[in-house]
Write an enzyme that holds these catalytic residues in place. Structure first.
Site, PDB file in Angstrom:
ATOM      1  N   TRP A  60     -21.440  25.583 -11.145  1.00  0.00           N
ATOM      2  CA  TRP A  60     -20.205  25.005 -10.611  1.00  0.00           C
ATOM      3  C   TRP A  60     -20.501  23.969  -9.520  1.00  0.00           C
ATOM      4  O   TRP A  60     -19.838  23.937  -8.487  1.00  0.00           O
ATOM      5  CB  TRP A  60     -19.252  26.086 -10.078  1.00  0.00           C
ATOM      6  CG  TRP A  60     -18.576  26.855 -11.162  1.00  0.00           C
ATOM      7  CD1 TRP A  60     -18.830  28.136 -11.533  1.00  0.00           C
ATOM      8  CD2 TRP A  60     -17.556  26.384 -12.053  1.00  0.00           C
ATOM      9  NE1 TRP A  60     -18.029  28.497 -12.593  1.00  0.00           N
ATOM     10  CE2 TRP A  60     -17.232  27.442 -12.926  1.00  0.00           C
ATOM     11  CE3 TRP A  60     -16.879  25.161 -12.178  1.00  0.00           C
ATOM     12  CZ2 TRP A  60     -16.274  27.327 -13.913  1.00  0.00           C
ATOM     13  CZ3 TRP A  60     -15.917  25.042 -13.174  1.00  0.00           C
ATOM     14  CH2 TRP A  60     -15.627  26.112 -14.028  1.00  0.00           C
ATOM     15  N   GLU A  67     -14.350  26.287  -3.088  1.00  0.00           N
ATOM     16  CA  GLU A  67     -14.758  26.302  -1.676  1.00  0.00           C
ATOM     17  C   GLU A  67     -14.530  27.678  -1.050  1.00  0.00           C
ATOM     18  O   GLU A  67     -14.111  27.809   0.089  1.00  0.00           O
ATOM     19  CB  GLU A  67     -13.980  25.236  -0.893  1.00  0.00           C
ATOM     20  CG  GLU A  67     -14.794  24.544   0.191  1.00  0.00           C
ATOM     21  CD  GLU A  67     -15.754  23.515  -0.376  1.00  0.00           C
ATOM     22  OE1 GLU A  67     -16.758  23.939  -0.986  1.00  0.00           O
ATOM     23  OE2 GLU A  67     -15.512  22.315  -0.226  1.00  0.00           O
TER      24      GLU A  67
END
Length: 404
Positions: free
Chosen positions: A173, A382
């Site tokens: 990712w 995040e």
């Protein structure tokens, strides 16, 4: 096939920016420049680019020319540094046009902040001027297959061998992995360290033998910008690649960098939410049913009222986080709150925009279906929102200890 005419009218006139009383005049001019760029260059082309899942090279080059990649780089290495509230406002405008464009500069900014805060002068002089111009674009490599948000459990290692580190492991990712020339790689330089985070370092690595971008991960949304798996097989990088001058500081350094990263993701969510609300407001005034504009039907009007109220609340949290970070204070709780609330708000607003549009909201001829596909990224990116809640409550307890 539906006609394309309905979508062409979905534009709201420019309004005074919500941060108008928070930014200096020159920063407001920058935000206005980005808004004009989005309306002129991005919105007319985004459907075609997104549908083709095409890397937006032309738009990225225009962003470079406008100095977007240097907004977090101070003098003497850059000329376009802005305040963190301004940076958030720029991010919002880019995401209002296409969330992927904001993603193209998210990790880049985190790496710039890491270099400014922790890099050696040699590292700063080598990378920051070229990062400010966009000649070098950067990303960060944290997540591993099977590891998710548990960064301390990572298995990627870097062992010393002469004047080099030899890196082995994998990451997943990783946004912008193919189109970034610099990667801030989080890895273990001391796998036996206790606690585990004290053996983690950041290496500033460039592509070379033993470093492979193995595949692009198919995604629901966030098209155009690649998210990849990386593999390191006896990849050698100089000892000077270590961020700063001391091993074992990488986890703390990255947590500091992720404060601006989470503010950036929260600002992306604002952009998606803003676009969805603007389109829903315009459509609700143009579309009629039972002889009147649909916003006059209470069920639709309630959606619009809730969307606008939620978005304003999210903006307040993003502004507070940006201001706290700008002052140099610890902002992990504020950034976590902003990211948590704004991302959930964007998801709800995007869904409500689909409801307001009815059947057209499910059509790729209207942008609202794209907002609905892009919004989930901010919930899981995040650091997932479940992790954000852990960050928030831990900091709440630290700041509010019980007495007696």
């Amino acid at each position: 096939m539906m006609k394309s005419e309905p979508r062409e009218g979905l534009r709201m006139p420019p309004r005074p920016h919500w941060m108008a009383d928070q930014l200096e005049e020159d920063e407001l001019a920058i935000v206005s420049l980005i808004r004009e760029f989005v309306d002129r260059e991005v919105r007319p082309t985004v459907r075609e680019l997104e549908s083709a899942n095409t890397y937006p090279r032309v738009l990225i080059e225009q962003m470079k020319e406008m100095g977007v990649f240097g907004l977090a780089v101070p003098e003497p290495w850059g000329e376009n540094q802005v305040s963190i509230p301004c940076y958030a406002a720029v991010t919002e405008q880019l995401a209002r046009g296409w969330m992927s464009l904001a993603g193209a500069m998210g990790g880049h900014t985190v790496v710039a902040k890491l270099l400014v805060a922790f890099g050696t002068r040699e590292q700063q002089d080598r990378y920051l001027p070229r990062m400010a111009s966009g000649e070098v674009r950067a990303t960060m490599a944290l997540t591993e297959p099977g590891g998710g948000s548990d960064l301390q459990a990572m298995r990627t290692t870097a062992r010393r061998a002469g004047n080099d580190y030899v890196v082995n492991g994998s990451k997943t990712w990783i946004s912008n992995a193919r189109n970034s020339q610099l990667v801030a790689l989080l890895c273990k330089t001391d796998p036996s360290a206790e606690p585990a985070h004290s053996g983690i370092s950041i290496l500033l690595v460039e592509h070379g033998p033993g470093f492979a971008v193995s595949r692009d991960i198919p995604k629901l949304g966030y098209k155009g910008v690649e998210s990849c798996e990386l593999s390191f097989d006896d990849f050698r990088t100089p000892m000077s690649s270590l961020l700063g001058e001391e091993e074992g500081k990488g986890f703390t350094q990255m947590m500091h960098g992720l404060e601006i990263g989470r503010i950036q993701v929260a600002a992306r969510a604002l952009g998606v939410g803003t676009a969805a609300l603007e389109d829903a407001l315009a459509y609700a005034q143009q579309r009629e049913s039972f002889g009147k504009p649909i916003w006059k039907h209470q069920s639709v009007g309630n959606h619009l009222a809730d969307m606008a109220t939620t978005l304003e609340a999210a903006r307040g949290l993003v502004l507070r986080a940006a201001q706290t970070c700008q002052r140099g204070g610890r902002a992990d709780m504020e950034a976590g709150m902003a990211k948590l609330f704004a991302s959930e708000a964007a998801m709800k607003i995007a869904l409500d925009a689909v409801r307001v549009h009815g059947g057209y909201g499910y059509s790729t001829e209207f942008d609202v279906e794209r907002y609905f596909r892009d919004a989930p990224l901010m919930i899981v990116g995040e650091g997932t929102n479940e992790i954000q809640r852990n960050v928030i409550v831990r900091e709440l307890i630290r700041r509010n200890p019980a007495h007696g």
